[in-house]
Design a protein around this motif. Sequence first.
Motif, PDB file in Angstrom:
ATOM      1  N   ALA A 135      18.391   7.880  21.296  1.00 15.42           N
ATOM      2  CA  ALA A 135      18.798   7.639  19.913  1.00 15.42           C
ATOM      3  C   ALA A 135      17.733   6.822  19.188  1.00 15.42           C
ATOM      4  O   ALA A 135      17.379   7.113  18.043  1.00 15.42           O
ATOM      5  CB  ALA A 135      20.141   6.921  19.865  1.00 15.42           C
ATOM      6  N   ALA A 136      17.200   5.808  19.855  1.00 16.01           N
ATOM      7  CA  ALA A 136      16.140   5.003  19.243  1.00 16.01           C
ATOM      8  C   ALA A 136      14.901   5.865  18.990  1.00 16.01           C
ATOM      9  O   ALA A 136      14.240   5.728  17.954  1.00 16.01           O
ATOM     10  CB  ALA A 136      15.799   3.811  20.139  1.00 16.01           C
ATOM     11  N   ALA A 137      14.599   6.776  19.894  1.00 13.04           N
ATOM     12  CA  ALA A 137      13.456   7.678  19.705  1.00 13.04           C
ATOM     13  C   ALA A 137      13.699   8.612  18.525  1.00 13.04           C
ATOM     14  O   ALA A 137      12.775   8.897  17.750  1.00 13.04           O
ATOM     15  CB  ALA A 137      13.203   8.482  20.984  1.00 13.04           C
ATOM     16  N   ASP A 138      14.929   9.095  18.371  1.00 10.31           N
ATOM     17  CA  ASP A 138      15.260   9.962  17.235  1.00 10.31           C
ATOM     18  C   ASP A 138      15.158   9.202  15.914  1.00 10.31           C
ATOM     19  O   ASP A 138      14.680   9.739  14.909  1.00 10.31           O
ATOM     20  CB  ASP A 138      16.662  10.554  17.391  1.00 10.31           C
ATOM     21  N   ILE A 139      15.602   7.947  15.907  1.00 15.74           N
ATOM     22  CA  ILE A 139      15.482   7.116  14.711  1.00 15.74           C
ATOM     23  C   ILE A 139      14.008   6.943  14.360  1.00 15.74           C
ATOM     24  O   ILE A 139      13.605   7.108  13.207  1.00 15.74           O
ATOM     25  CB  ILE A 139      16.164   5.747  14.927  1.00 15.74           C
ATOM     26  N   ARG A 177      10.157  -2.110  16.761  1.00 16.72           N
ATOM     27  CA  ARG A 177       9.091  -2.793  16.011  1.00 16.72           C
ATOM     28  C   ARG A 177       7.719  -2.221  16.355  1.00 16.72           C
ATOM     29  O   ARG A 177       6.889  -2.026  15.475  1.00 16.72           O
ATOM     30  CB  ARG A 177       9.115  -4.292  16.298  1.00 16.72           C
ATOM     31  N   THR A 178       7.487  -1.957  17.625  1.00 14.40           N
ATOM     32  CA  THR A 178       6.204  -1.414  18.057  1.00 14.40           C
ATOM     33  C   THR A 178       6.014   0.006  17.536  1.00 14.40           C
ATOM     34  O   THR A 178       4.974   0.342  16.975  1.00 14.40           O
ATOM     35  CB  THR A 178       6.110  -1.436  19.596  1.00 14.40           C
ATOM     36  N   ALA A 179       7.026   0.843  17.710  1.00 22.10           N
ATOM     37  CA  ALA A 179       6.922   2.253  17.321  1.00 22.10           C
ATOM     38  C   ALA A 179       6.797   2.438  15.813  1.00 22.10           C
ATOM     39  O   ALA A 179       6.188   3.409  15.361  1.00 22.10           O
ATOM     40  CB  ALA A 179       8.131   3.031  17.839  1.00 22.10           C
ATOM     41  N   LEU A 180       7.368   1.519  15.041  1.00 26.51           N
ATOM     42  CA  LEU A 180       7.370   1.680  13.581  1.00 26.51           C
ATOM     43  C   LEU A 180       6.459   0.680  12.866  1.00 26.51           C
ATOM     44  O   LEU A 180       6.526   0.550  11.641  1.00 26.51           O
ATOM     45  CB  LEU A 180       8.803   1.580  13.057  1.00 26.51           C
ATOM     46  N   SER A 181       5.603   0.025  13.606  1.00 27.22           N
ATOM     47  CA  SER A 181       4.664  -0.925  13.013  1.00 27.22           C
ATOM     48  C   SER A 181       3.810  -0.238  11.948  1.00 27.22           C
ATOM     49  O   SER A 181       3.200   0.793  12.192  1.00 27.22           O
ATOM     50  CB  SER A 181       3.758  -1.511  14.102  1.00 27.22           C
ATOM     51  N   GLY A 182       3.832  -0.806  10.746  1.00 27.43           N
ATOM     52  CA  GLY A 182       3.062  -0.247   9.645  1.00 27.43           C
ATOM     53  C   GLY A 182       3.725   0.936   8.965  1.00 27.43           C
ATOM     54  O   GLY A 182       3.240   1.433   7.958  1.00 27.43           O
ATOM     55  N   GLY A 200       0.807  -1.207   0.000  1.00 26.00           N
ATOM     56  CA  GLY A 200       0.000   0.000   0.000  1.00 26.00           C
ATOM     57  C   GLY A 200       0.842   1.260   0.000  1.00 26.00           C
ATOM     58  O   GLY A 200       0.421   2.279  -0.484  1.00 26.00           O
ATOM     59  N   ALA A 201       2.011   1.197   0.551  1.00 24.97           N
ATOM     60  CA  ALA A 201       2.893   2.360   0.568  1.00 24.97           C
ATOM     61  C   ALA A 201       4.325   1.876   0.727  1.00 24.97           C
ATOM     62  O   ALA A 201       4.575   0.882   1.393  1.00 24.97           O
ATOM     63  CB  ALA A 201       2.533   3.289   1.713  1.00 24.97           C
ATOM     64  N   ALA A 202       5.232   2.589   0.114  1.00 24.29           N
ATOM     65  CA  ALA A 202       6.635   2.251   0.236  1.00 24.29           C
ATOM     66  C   ALA A 202       7.120   2.616   1.628  1.00 24.29           C
ATOM     67  O   ALA A 202       6.684   3.612   2.196  1.00 24.29           O
ATOM     68  CB  ALA A 202       7.436   2.985  -0.826  1.00 24.29           C
ATOM     69  N   ARG A 203       7.991   1.801   2.156  1.00 23.75           N
ATOM     70  CA  ARG A 203       8.461   2.031   3.518  1.00 23.75           C
ATOM     71  C   ARG A 203       9.970   1.945   3.588  1.00 23.75           C
ATOM     72  O   ARG A 203      10.605   1.263   2.791  1.00 23.75           O
ATOM     73  CB  ARG A 203       7.870   0.973   4.453  1.00 23.75           C
ATOM     74  N   CYS A 204      10.518   2.614   4.572  1.00 19.36           N
ATOM     75  CA  CYS A 204      11.935   2.462   4.892  1.00 19.36           C
ATOM     76  C   CYS A 204      12.126   1.061   5.472  1.00 19.36           C
ATOM     77  O   CYS A 204      11.177   0.435   5.934  1.00 19.36           O
ATOM     78  CB  CYS A 204      12.357   3.459   5.971  1.00 19.36           C
ATOM     79  N   THR A 205      13.364   0.617   5.472  1.00 18.49           N
ATOM     80  CA  THR A 205      13.723  -0.622   6.145  1.00 18.49           C
ATOM     81  C   THR A 205      14.740  -0.281   7.219  1.00 18.49           C
ATOM     82  O   THR A 205      15.724   0.408   6.948  1.00 18.49           O
ATOM     83  CB  THR A 205      14.324  -1.648   5.163  1.00 18.49           C
ATOM     84  N   VAL A 206      14.500  -0.741   8.424  1.00 13.82           N
ATOM     85  CA  VAL A 206      15.415  -0.540   9.536  1.00 13.82           C
ATOM     86  C   VAL A 206      16.003  -1.904   9.879  1.00 13.82           C
ATOM     87  O   VAL A 206      15.273  -2.814  10.270  1.00 13.82           O
ATOM     88  CB  VAL A 206      14.699   0.076  10.755  1.00 13.82           C
ATOM     89  N   THR A 207      17.306  -2.038   9.686  1.00  9.75           N
ATOM     90  CA  THR A 207      17.998  -3.289   9.960  1.00  9.75           C
ATOM     91  C   THR A 207      18.762  -3.140  11.259  1.00  9.75           C
ATOM     92  O   THR A 207      19.521  -2.186  11.434  1.00  9.75           O
ATOM     93  CB  THR A 207      18.961  -3.633   8.812  1.00  9.75           C
ATOM     94  N   VAL A 208      18.557  -4.085  12.167  1.00  8.03           N
ATOM     95  CA  VAL A 208      19.172  -4.029  13.496  1.00  8.03           C
ATOM     96  C   VAL A 208      20.073  -5.244  13.662  1.00  8.03           C
ATOM     97  O   VAL A 208      19.634  -6.378  13.493  1.00  8.03           O
ATOM     98  CB  VAL A 208      18.086  -4.012  14.594  1.00  8.03           C
ATOM     99  N   CYS A 209      21.330  -5.000  13.980  1.00  3.69           N
ATOM    100  CA  CYS A 209      22.296  -6.071  14.194  1.00  3.69           C
ATOM    101  C   CYS A 209      22.046  -6.670  15.576  1.00  3.69           C
ATOM    102  O   CYS A 209      22.041  -5.960  16.574  1.00  3.69           O
ATOM    103  CB  CYS A 209      23.711  -5.509  14.100  1.00  3.69           C
ATOM    104  N   ARG A 210      21.829  -7.993  15.620  1.00  2.00           N
ATOM    105  CA  ARG A 210      21.509  -8.620  16.895  1.00  2.00           C
ATOM    106  C   ARG A 210      22.124  -9.997  17.101  1.00  2.00           C
ATOM    107  O   ARG A 210      22.092 -10.519  18.196  1.00  2.00           O
ATOM    108  CB  ARG A 210      19.994  -8.758  17.070  1.00  2.00           C
ATOM    109  N   GLY A 211      22.679 -10.633  16.098  1.00  5.24           N
ATOM    110  CA  GLY A 211      23.124 -12.010  16.269  1.00  5.24           C
ATOM    111  C   GLY A 211      24.539 -12.173  16.781  1.00  5.24           C
ATOM    112  O   GLY A 211      24.943 -13.255  17.155  1.00  5.24           O
ATOM    113  N   CYS A 212      25.305 -11.110  16.795  1.00  7.90           N
ATOM    114  CA  CYS A 212      26.708 -11.220  17.208  1.00  7.90           C
ATOM    115  C   CYS A 212      26.909 -10.449  18.509  1.00  7.90           C
ATOM    116  O   CYS A 212      26.000 -10.308  19.294  1.00  7.90           O
ATOM    117  CB  CYS A 212      27.600 -10.665  16.111  1.00  7.90           C
ATOM    118  N   CYS A 213      28.068  -9.870  18.663  1.00 12.23           N
ATOM    119  CA  CYS A 213      28.355  -9.125  19.883  1.00 12.23           C
ATOM    120  C   CYS A 213      27.464  -7.897  20.046  1.00 12.23           C
ATOM    121  O   CYS A 213      27.218  -7.442  21.158  1.00 12.23           O
ATOM    122  CB  CYS A 213      29.823  -8.718  19.926  1.00 12.23           C
ATOM    123  N   CYS A 214      26.950  -7.364  18.949  1.00 12.45           N
ATOM    124  CA  CYS A 214      26.073  -6.185  19.041  1.00 12.45           C
ATOM    125  C   CYS A 214      24.818  -6.459  19.854  1.00 12.45           C
ATOM    126  O   CYS A 214      24.284  -5.573  20.497  1.00 12.45           O
ATOM    127  CB  CYS A 214      25.640  -5.721  17.647  1.00 12.45           C
TER     128      CYS A 214
END
Length: 141
Positions: free
Chosen positions: A101-105, A51-56, A18-32
Amino acid sequence: MSKRTRRERTATRSAAAGAARCTVTVCRGCCCGTPSKVPHLDHEAQLTDLRTALSGIAAIRRTDCLDACERANVVVIQPSPEGREAGGRPVWLGQVNDPGAAADITAWVRAGGPGLAPPPGVLDLYAFQPSRRVRAELHDE
């Protein structure tokens, strides 16, 4: 997959969503994504909050390792197709260990993200350029 095929596939997905969206990729599987590198941060809660704040509004993607471990807790904001057409490019942010920072993102992505809205100035403190090889692995070139 060629760039053209990738663009066509993205356009098809965007139209279906329905609309184009940004993609936010979060590093989580390693030391990050572990308390050993950033002990004061609840990594899973941060991902859940995004995920909650940017749902949809944006696609949130968890990845194993972005190979920028010296910047622990890396987040990449990829522009929507419209943002890319307007000149937006992926923005790599490292050491995103502060709830502010997460809120600014979140605010920036809600406003349109790369190419469509200027980032909050404070995000400049987190921005960095990874190696060309690492960027290519995320399919941003």
